[in-house]
Design a protein around this motif. Structure first.
Motif, PDB file in Angstrom:
ATOM      1  N   PHE A 126       1.028  -1.106  -0.052  1.00 50.30           N
ATOM      2  CA  PHE A 126      -0.039  -0.061   0.003  1.00 50.30           C
ATOM      3  C   PHE A 126       1.017   1.193   0.103  1.00 50.30           C
ATOM      4  N   LYS A 127       0.368   2.328  -0.676  1.00 45.60           N
ATOM      5  CA  LYS A 127       0.972   3.694  -0.697  1.00 45.60           C
ATOM      6  C   LYS A 127       0.190   4.763  -0.238  1.00 45.60           C
ATOM      7  N   THR A 128       0.458   5.850   0.372  1.00 45.89           N
ATOM      8  CA  THR A 128      -0.012   6.660   1.187  1.00 45.89           C
ATOM      9  C   THR A 128      -0.510   7.600   0.035  1.00 45.89           C
ATOM     10  N   THR A 129      -1.901   8.170   0.357  1.00 46.23           N
ATOM     11  CA  THR A 129      -2.530   9.210  -0.778  1.00 46.23           C
ATOM     12  C   THR A 129      -3.108  10.016   0.082  1.00 46.23           C
ATOM     13  N   GLY A 130      -2.850  11.500  -0.187  1.00 46.87           N
ATOM     14  CA  GLY A 130      -3.411  12.712   0.549  1.00 46.87           C
ATOM     15  C   GLY A 130      -2.868  12.918   1.733  1.00 46.87           C
ATOM     16  N   GLU A 131      -3.494  13.726   2.701  1.00 42.78           N
ATOM     17  CA  GLU A 131      -3.186  14.131   3.725  1.00 42.78           C
ATOM     18  C   GLU A 131      -3.434  13.391   5.073  1.00 42.78           C
ATOM     19  N   GLU A 132      -2.910  13.526   6.240  1.00 43.52           N
ATOM     20  CA  GLU A 132      -3.406  12.847   7.335  1.00 43.52           C
ATOM     21  C   GLU A 132      -4.475  13.459   7.845  1.00 43.52           C
ATOM     22  N   TYR A 133      -5.295  12.679   8.482  1.00 42.67           N
ATOM     23  CA  TYR A 133      -6.777  13.313   8.953  1.00 42.67           C
ATOM     24  C   TYR A 133      -6.874  12.612  10.170  1.00 42.67           C
ATOM     25  N   LEU A 134      -7.833  13.142  10.911  1.00 49.42           N
ATOM     26  CA  LEU A 134      -8.318  12.468  12.268  1.00 49.42           C
ATOM     27  C   LEU A 134      -9.844  11.867  12.099  1.00 49.42           C
ATOM     28  N   GLU A 135      -9.661  10.611  12.450  1.00 48.22           N
ATOM     29  CA  GLU A 135     -10.891   9.834  12.334  1.00 48.22           C
ATOM     30  C   GLU A 135     -11.143   9.233  13.772  1.00 48.22           C
ATOM     31  N   ASP A 136     -12.258   9.633  14.245  1.00 53.82           N
ATOM     32  CA  ASP A 136     -12.747   9.457  15.939  1.00 53.82           C
ATOM     33  C   ASP A 136     -11.714   9.714  16.771  1.00 53.82           C
ATOM     34  N   GLY A 137     -10.984  10.961  16.561  1.00 59.60           N
ATOM     35  CA  GLY A 137      -9.732  11.459  17.165  1.00 59.60           C
ATOM     36  C   GLY A 137      -8.285  10.759  17.117  1.00 59.60           C
ATOM     37  N   ILE A 138      -8.501  10.024  16.166  1.00 55.53           N
ATOM     38  CA  ILE A 138      -7.066   9.093  15.756  1.00 55.53           C
ATOM     39  C   ILE A 138      -6.666   9.443  14.561  1.00 55.53           C
ATOM     40  N   PRO A 139      -5.292  10.061  14.469  1.00 56.71           N
ATOM     41  CA  PRO A 139      -4.672  10.283  13.156  1.00 56.71           C
ATOM     42  C   PRO A 139      -4.738   9.116  12.309  1.00 56.71           C
ATOM     43  N   HIS A 140      -5.146   9.477  11.092  1.00 60.74           N
ATOM     44  CA  HIS A 140      -5.383   8.258   9.972  1.00 60.74           C
ATOM     45  C   HIS A 140      -4.774   8.874   8.684  1.00 60.74           C
ATOM     46  N   ILE A 141      -4.637   7.809   7.545  1.00 60.55           N
ATOM     47  CA  ILE A 141      -4.205   8.311   6.295  1.00 60.55           C
ATOM     48  C   ILE A 141      -4.699   7.444   5.299  1.00 60.55           C
ATOM     49  N   ARG A 142      -5.311   7.839   4.045  1.00 57.38           N
ATOM     50  CA  ARG A 142      -5.696   6.977   2.984  1.00 57.38           C
ATOM     51  C   ARG A 142      -4.686   6.437   2.314  1.00 57.38           C
ATOM     52  N   MET A 143      -4.588   5.269   2.191  1.00 61.34           N
ATOM     53  CA  MET A 143      -3.497   4.147   1.457  1.00 61.34           C
ATOM     54  C   MET A 143      -4.445   3.495   0.261  1.00 61.34           C
ATOM     55  N   ILE A 144      -3.745   3.308  -0.809  1.00 60.21           N
ATOM     56  CA  ILE A 144      -4.234   2.518  -1.743  1.00 60.21           C
ATOM     57  C   ILE A 144      -3.076   1.438  -2.380  1.00 60.21           C
ATOM     58  N   LYS A 145      -3.635   0.346  -2.626  1.00 59.58           N
ATOM     59  CA  LYS A 145      -2.869  -0.471  -3.570  1.00 59.58           C
ATOM     60  C   LYS A 145      -3.485  -1.023  -4.717  1.00 59.58           C
ATOM     61  N   LYS A 146      -2.568  -0.892  -5.662  1.00 63.47           N
ATOM     62  CA  LYS A 146      -2.953  -0.908  -7.040  1.00 63.47           C
ATOM     63  C   LYS A 146      -2.870  -2.460  -7.641  1.00 63.47           C
TER      64      LYS A 146
END
Length: 146
Positions: A126-146
């Motif tokens: 998986f590779k990260t895409t976009g910026e880090e964001y908070l989801e339910d107060g926990i830092p998350h990042i979107r990831m994609i595997k092609k």
């Protein structure tokens, strides 16, 4: 650990109880995060269960393209705390990826990763895409595997 894949309707009461208990144990209690885990999405998901000694010790849920994200997606990746030393996180993710490859071979795979697990998901392709964001107060990042 044995891996079993079931639709929501195929889950036994015991399996459903065990997977919900595991998710609550880790995501709510261990991570000290109050959030609504029961989100009315389990009914659409494929449930990938890692079972050891008749107990669910690892788990993911998989969605077909368009049911959660535009792409196929994996979520609720969880391993019981005492079982993490055995590498079951990697095992359950590889089983989930294999199931997706069989059912949705043309789809990219997307997930919303807790940022401290970026390396874990990178090692699975998986590779990260976009910026880090908070989801339910926990830092998350979107990831994609092609």
């Amino acid at each position: 650990m044995k891996v079993i894949v079931k639709t929501f309707g195929e889950l036994s009461n015991t399996e459903l109880y065990q997977l919900m208990r595991l998710r609550s144990e880790v995501f709510v209690v261990e991570q000290d995060c109050i959030y609504q885990d029961l989100d009315n999405k389990d009914q659409k998901a494929l449930h990938v269960l890692g079972v050891k000694n008749q107990n669910v010790v690892a788990y993911t849920r998989v969605f077909m393209p368009g049911d959660y994200f535009k792409n196929t997606s994996i979520g609720r990746v969880v391993v019981e705390k005492e079982e993490r030393k055995f590498g079951y996180g990697k095992v359950i993710m590889e089983a989930s990826l294999e199931e997706i490859k069989k059912r949705f071979p043309e789809s990219s795979i997307e997930l919303s990763a807790q940022t401290y697990l970026i390396k874990f998901y990178n090692d699975l392709g998986f590779k990260t895409t976009g910026e880090e964001y908070l989801e339910d107060g926990i830092p998350h990042i979107r990831m994609i595997k092609k």
